[in-house]
Design an enzyme around this catalytic site. Structure first.
Site, PDB file in Angstrom:
ATOM      1  N   ASN A 216      34.843 -43.113  44.777  1.00  0.00           N
ATOM      2  CA  ASN A 216      35.240 -43.821  43.703  1.00  0.00           C
ATOM      3  C   ASN A 216      36.564 -44.774  44.298  1.00  0.00           C
ATOM      4  OD1 ASN A 216      33.169 -43.278  41.855  1.00  0.00           O
ATOM      5  ND2 ASN A 216      34.382 -41.362  41.289  1.00  0.00           N
TER       6      ASN A 216
ATOM      7  N   HIS B  81      38.649 -39.513  48.565  1.00  0.00           N
ATOM      8  CA  HIS B  81      37.939 -38.395  48.650  1.00  0.00           C
ATOM      9  C   HIS B  81      36.457 -38.804  48.679  1.00  0.00           C
ATOM     10  CE1 HIS B  81      39.271 -39.229  44.682  1.00  0.00           C
ATOM     11  NE2 HIS B  81      38.037 -38.586  44.393  1.00  0.00           N
TER      12      HIS B  81
ATOM     13  N   HIS C 299      32.711 -37.274  47.492  1.00  0.00           N
ATOM     14  CA  HIS C 299      31.879 -36.514  46.674  1.00  0.00           C
ATOM     15  C   HIS C 299      30.711 -36.231  47.204  1.00  0.00           C
ATOM     16  CE1 HIS C 299      34.611 -36.875  42.748  1.00  0.00           C
ATOM     17  NE2 HIS C 299      34.600 -38.040  43.336  1.00  0.00           N
TER      18      HIS C 299
ATOM     19  N   ASP D 216      34.835 -28.900  44.221  1.00  0.00           N
ATOM     20  CA  ASP D 216      35.383 -29.570  42.984  1.00  0.00           C
ATOM     21  C   ASP D 216      35.711 -28.774  41.935  1.00  0.00           C
ATOM     22  OD1 ASP D 216      35.364 -32.789  41.895  1.00  0.00           O
ATOM     23  OD2 ASP D 216      35.663 -31.465  40.366  1.00  0.00           O
TER      24      ASP D 216
HETATM   25  P1  5GP Z   1      37.457 -39.152  41.351  1.00  0.00           P
HETATM   26  O1  5GP Z   1      37.279 -39.516  39.856  1.00  0.00           O
HETATM   27  O2  5GP Z   1      39.023 -39.498  41.676  1.00  0.00           O
HETATM   28  O3  5GP Z   1      36.476 -39.923  42.335  1.00  0.00           O
HETATM   29  O4  5GP Z   1      37.463 -37.645  41.450  1.00  0.00           O
HETATM   30  C1  5GP Z   1      38.319 -36.765  41.163  1.00  0.00           C
HETATM   31  C2  5GP Z   1      37.808 -35.429  41.355  1.00  0.00           C
HETATM   32  O5  5GP Z   1      38.618 -34.442  41.588  1.00  0.00           O
HETATM   33  C3  5GP Z   1      37.064 -34.854  40.010  1.00  0.00           C
HETATM   34  O6  5GP Z   1      35.554 -34.698  40.056  1.00  0.00           O
HETATM   35  C4  5GP Z   1      37.878 -33.604  39.508  1.00  0.00           C
HETATM   36  O7  5GP Z   1      37.117 -32.804  38.949  1.00  0.00           O
HETATM   37  C5  5GP Z   1      38.506 -33.260  40.816  1.00  0.00           C
HETATM   38  N1  5GP Z   1      39.794 -32.435  40.605  1.00  0.00           N
HETATM   39  C6  5GP Z   1      40.764 -32.999  39.908  1.00  0.00           C
HETATM   40  N2  5GP Z   1      41.839 -32.152  40.031  1.00  0.00           N
HETATM   41  C7  5GP Z   1      41.334 -31.139  40.816  1.00  0.00           C
HETATM   42  C8  5GP Z   1      41.967 -29.975  41.482  1.00  0.00           C
HETATM   43  O8  5GP Z   1      43.108 -29.608  41.040  1.00  0.00           O
HETATM   44  N3  5GP Z   1      41.170 -28.980  42.199  1.00  0.00           N
HETATM   45  C9  5GP Z   1      39.871 -29.593  42.629  1.00  0.00           C
HETATM   46  N4  5GP Z   1      39.308 -28.696  43.479  1.00  0.00           N
HETATM   47  N5  5GP Z   1      39.295 -30.688  42.108  1.00  0.00           N
HETATM   48  C10 5GP Z   1      39.978 -31.312  41.392  1.00  0.00           C
END
Ligand code: 5GP
Length: 128
Positions: free
Chosen positions: A97, A110, A112, A35
């Site tokens: 999420n 995705h 985590h 992340d």
């Molecule tokens: P969500 O809130 O959708 O469950 O989590 C999205 C996750 O993607 C977040 O933890 C954020 O830090 C990560 N993220 C967003 N953009 C990027 C990116 O360009 N590269 C990586 N490696 N992680 C990302």
């Protein structure tokens, strides 16, 4: 209503090689990478290569091969990052999420994988 998928989301762009990532594992149907804003010493995102917007979309429509590959990749990521209980690690939390109530930021499914320190309660009681 069928699940919608936005092919311009950031993880779709990572899968197309348009944006770099720090890969932990790549398999036939799955990619795992660190992340960009880690919330724990271990914070890896595991994503299917297929165009699935959320967990329910993936669980309903992915092929058996994709689902097996994804889950085996999760196990391998846990092993590679040292959080796997079977390998002497201290454990982890797997979170996904989905949608507005789940506060999903990136609309490509995705999981985590978080670990490397005690993570506290899953949800703050005040949120319930
Ligand atoms: P969500 O809130 O959708 O469950 O989590 C999205 C996750 O993607 C977040 O933890 C954020 O830090 C990560 N993220 C967003 N953009 C990027 C990116 O360009 N590269 C990586 N490696 N992680 C990302």
């Amino acid at each position: 209503m069928p699940h919608a998928y936005d092919p311009q989301n950031i993880f779709a762009r990572i899968l197309r090689g348009e944006i770099p990532n720090k890969t932990v594992l790549e398999t036939a149907h799955t990619l795992a990478f660190h992340d960009i804003q880690p919330q724990a010493p271990v914070h890896v995102l595991v994503i299917p290569k297929g165009a699935y917007a959320s967990y329910d979309h993936f669980a309903a429509e992915a092929s058996d091969a994709e689902i097996v590959d994804f889950n085996r990749a999760v196990a391998e990521v846990c092993r590679l990052t040292g959080v796997d209980l079977g390998e002497g690690g201290q454990g982890f939390r797997a979170i996904t999420n989905a949608g507005a109530h789940g506060v999903q930021e990136v609309p490509h499914y995705h999981l985590h994988i978080l670990g490397g320190r005690p993570l506290g309660r899953m949800l703050a009681r005040a949120d319930s």
